[in-house]
Motif scaffolding. Structure first.
Motif, PDB file in Angstrom:
ATOM      1  N   VAL A 273      -2.099  -1.250  -4.291  1.00  0.00           N
ATOM      2  CA  VAL A 273      -1.375  -1.823  -3.114  1.00  0.00           C
ATOM      3  C   VAL A 273      -2.363  -1.515  -1.910  1.00  0.00           C
ATOM      4  O   VAL A 273      -2.741  -0.282  -1.668  1.00  0.00           O
ATOM      5  CB  VAL A 273      -0.156  -1.245  -2.944  1.00  0.00           C
ATOM      6  CG1 VAL A 273       0.515  -1.898  -1.539  1.00  0.00           C
ATOM      7  CG2 VAL A 273       0.644  -1.858  -4.089  1.00  0.00           C
ATOM      8  N   TRP A 274      -2.967  -2.490  -0.898  1.00  0.00           N
ATOM      9  CA  TRP A 274      -3.743  -2.099   0.044  1.00  0.00           C
ATOM     10  C   TRP A 274      -2.893  -1.606   1.147  1.00  0.00           C
ATOM     11  O   TRP A 274      -1.858  -2.029   1.406  1.00  0.00           O
ATOM     12  CB  TRP A 274      -4.234  -3.451   0.515  1.00  0.00           C
ATOM     13  CG  TRP A 274      -5.349  -4.048  -0.336  1.00  0.00           C
ATOM     14  CD1 TRP A 274      -4.917  -5.178  -1.127  1.00  0.00           C
ATOM     15  CD2 TRP A 274      -6.838  -3.821  -0.597  1.00  0.00           C
ATOM     16  NE1 TRP A 274      -6.210  -5.598  -1.708  1.00  0.00           N
ATOM     17  CE2 TRP A 274      -7.044  -4.666  -1.414  1.00  0.00           C
ATOM     18  CE3 TRP A 274      -7.437  -2.704  -0.040  1.00  0.00           C
ATOM     19  CZ2 TRP A 274      -8.541  -4.741  -1.874  1.00  0.00           C
ATOM     20  CZ3 TRP A 274      -8.505  -2.901  -0.505  1.00  0.00           C
ATOM     21  CH2 TRP A 274      -9.245  -3.646  -1.532  1.00  0.00           C
ATOM     22  N   LEU A 275      -3.262  -0.530   1.751  1.00  0.00           N
ATOM     23  CA  LEU A 275      -2.820   0.113   3.013  1.00  0.00           C
ATOM     24  C   LEU A 275      -3.350  -0.325   4.275  1.00  0.00           C
ATOM     25  O   LEU A 275      -4.303   0.243   4.689  1.00  0.00           O
ATOM     26  CB  LEU A 275      -2.678   1.783   2.770  1.00  0.00           C
ATOM     27  CG  LEU A 275      -1.818   1.978   1.327  1.00  0.00           C
ATOM     28  CD1 LEU A 275      -2.304   3.514   1.345  1.00  0.00           C
ATOM     29  CD2 LEU A 275      -0.668   1.628   1.192  1.00  0.00           C
ATOM     30  N   ASP A 276      -2.665  -1.626   4.294  1.00  0.00           N
ATOM     31  CA  ASP A 276      -3.544  -2.242   5.509  1.00  0.00           C
ATOM     32  C   ASP A 276      -3.718  -1.436   6.883  1.00  0.00           C
ATOM     33  O   ASP A 276      -4.761  -1.484   7.790  1.00  0.00           O
ATOM     34  CB  ASP A 276      -2.982  -3.523   5.933  1.00  0.00           C
ATOM     35  CG  ASP A 276      -3.161  -4.545   4.767  1.00  0.00           C
ATOM     36  OD1 ASP A 276      -4.259  -4.527   4.362  1.00  0.00           O
ATOM     37  OD2 ASP A 276      -2.056  -5.256   4.406  1.00  0.00           O
ATOM     38  N   GLU A 277      -2.583  -0.876   7.411  1.00  0.00           N
ATOM     39  CA  GLU A 277      -2.701   0.135   8.745  1.00  0.00           C
ATOM     40  C   GLU A 277      -3.801   1.277   8.529  1.00  0.00           C
ATOM     41  O   GLU A 277      -4.292   1.351   9.607  1.00  0.00           O
ATOM     42  CB  GLU A 277      -1.306   0.694   8.736  1.00  0.00           C
ATOM     43  CG  GLU A 277      -0.023  -0.458   9.137  1.00  0.00           C
ATOM     44  CD  GLU A 277       1.309   0.140   9.164  1.00  0.00           C
ATOM     45  OE1 GLU A 277       1.488   1.278   9.279  1.00  0.00           O
ATOM     46  OE2 GLU A 277       2.293  -0.570   9.300  1.00  0.00           O
ATOM     47  N   ALA A 278      -3.592   1.750   7.341  1.00  0.00           N
ATOM     48  CA  ALA A 278      -4.709   2.926   7.219  1.00  0.00           C
ATOM     49  C   ALA A 278      -6.059   2.394   7.314  1.00  0.00           C
ATOM     50  O   ALA A 278      -7.133   2.923   7.647  1.00  0.00           O
ATOM     51  CB  ALA A 278      -4.617   3.663   5.876  1.00  0.00           C
ATOM     52  N   MET A 279      -6.241   1.133   6.676  1.00  0.00           N
ATOM     53  CA  MET A 279      -7.485   0.405   6.709  1.00  0.00           C
ATOM     54  C   MET A 279      -8.133  -0.117   7.929  1.00  0.00           C
ATOM     55  O   MET A 279      -9.240   0.372   8.452  1.00  0.00           O
ATOM     56  CB  MET A 279      -7.430  -0.726   5.551  1.00  0.00           C
ATOM     57  CG  MET A 279      -7.606  -0.171   4.275  1.00  0.00           C
ATOM     58  SD  MET A 279      -7.499  -1.582   3.145  1.00  0.00           S
ATOM     59  CE  MET A 279      -9.239  -2.277   3.496  1.00  0.00           C
ATOM     60  N   VAL A 280      -6.910  -0.532   8.832  1.00  0.00           N
ATOM     61  CA  VAL A 280      -7.352  -0.758  10.317  1.00  0.00           C
ATOM     62  C   VAL A 280      -7.603   0.623  10.993  1.00  0.00           C
ATOM     63  O   VAL A 280      -8.666   0.645  11.835  1.00  0.00           O
ATOM     64  CB  VAL A 280      -6.182  -1.548  11.064  1.00  0.00           C
ATOM     65  CG1 VAL A 280      -6.318  -1.550  12.294  1.00  0.00           C
ATOM     66  CG2 VAL A 280      -6.129  -2.950  10.353  1.00  0.00           C
TER      67      VAL A 280
END
Length: 190
Positions: free
Chosen positions: A113-120
């Motif tokens: 699962v991609w953790l989009d907030e962490a990636m941003v």
């Protein structure tokens, strides 16, 4: 321009200065690195990288820039080495300045699962993570327990296992939002 011999060989004898400076500064750098230890060439965090780049710049300047003496380059390199030694020694003995100076490892991918907030927040794209997975010989995000961006900017990949975050000692100190993990948990069964 290329036909001009001065383009290839300066006429003022400065090549001898470059040769002598390069030899002196090379051996000085070897001695400095040996005195400072392996940490001097490690890239454990952004400050290690900064010191390596700055030292390389001083080394090159001392060799190639006529206005910068070998002594000035030696003094600059020594000063950076002492500063790095003092700062890393301080960090090793206390946690006081850790938060202010060191980046924390951050979880980017959790069990497929991609953790989009962490990636941003880390300014990392999915393509950069996928590139790292490919370099590890992995073919799917579902083959991965976790991807972490480390304090030095490198991506660490932990292959799939049945371990939970709390069970993996190496995941201590990794920043993540537990609420996000609970909401997004969807690891496909094999």
């Amino acid at each position: 321009m290329i036909d001009d011999p001065a383009f290839w060989l300066p006429q003022d004898g400065s090549l001898i200065g470059v040769l002598v400076g390069a030899i002196i500064l090379y051996f000085y750098t070897v001695v400095l690195v040996r005195l400072l230890g392996k940490r001097a060439t490690a890239k454990m965090n952004n400050f290690d990288w900064l010191i390596a780049v700055a030292t390389g710049s001083l080394l090159a300047s001392g060799i190639l820039v006529p206005d910068i003496s070998i002594g000035a380059a030696v003094l600059g390199m020594a000063t950076l080495g002492v500063c790095q030694y003092a700062v890393t020694k301080f960090f090793a003995k206390t946690d006081v300045a850790d938060d202010a100076f060191k980046a924390e490892p951050r979880l980017l991918l959790h069990k497929g699962v991609w953790l989009d907030e962490a990636m941003v927040a880390s300014r990392i794209t999915r393509q950069e993570v996928l590139s790292r997975l490919r370099s590890e010989g992995l073919t799917s995000v579902n083959d991965v327990n976790w991807v972490v961006i480390e304090p030095d900017g490198q991506l660490s990949v932990i292959e799939r296992s049945e371990l939970e975050l709390g069970q993996a000692d190496t995941m201590d100190g990794v920043v993540y939002d537990p609420e996000t993990l609970v909401q997004k948990e969807r690891w496909p069964k094999r």
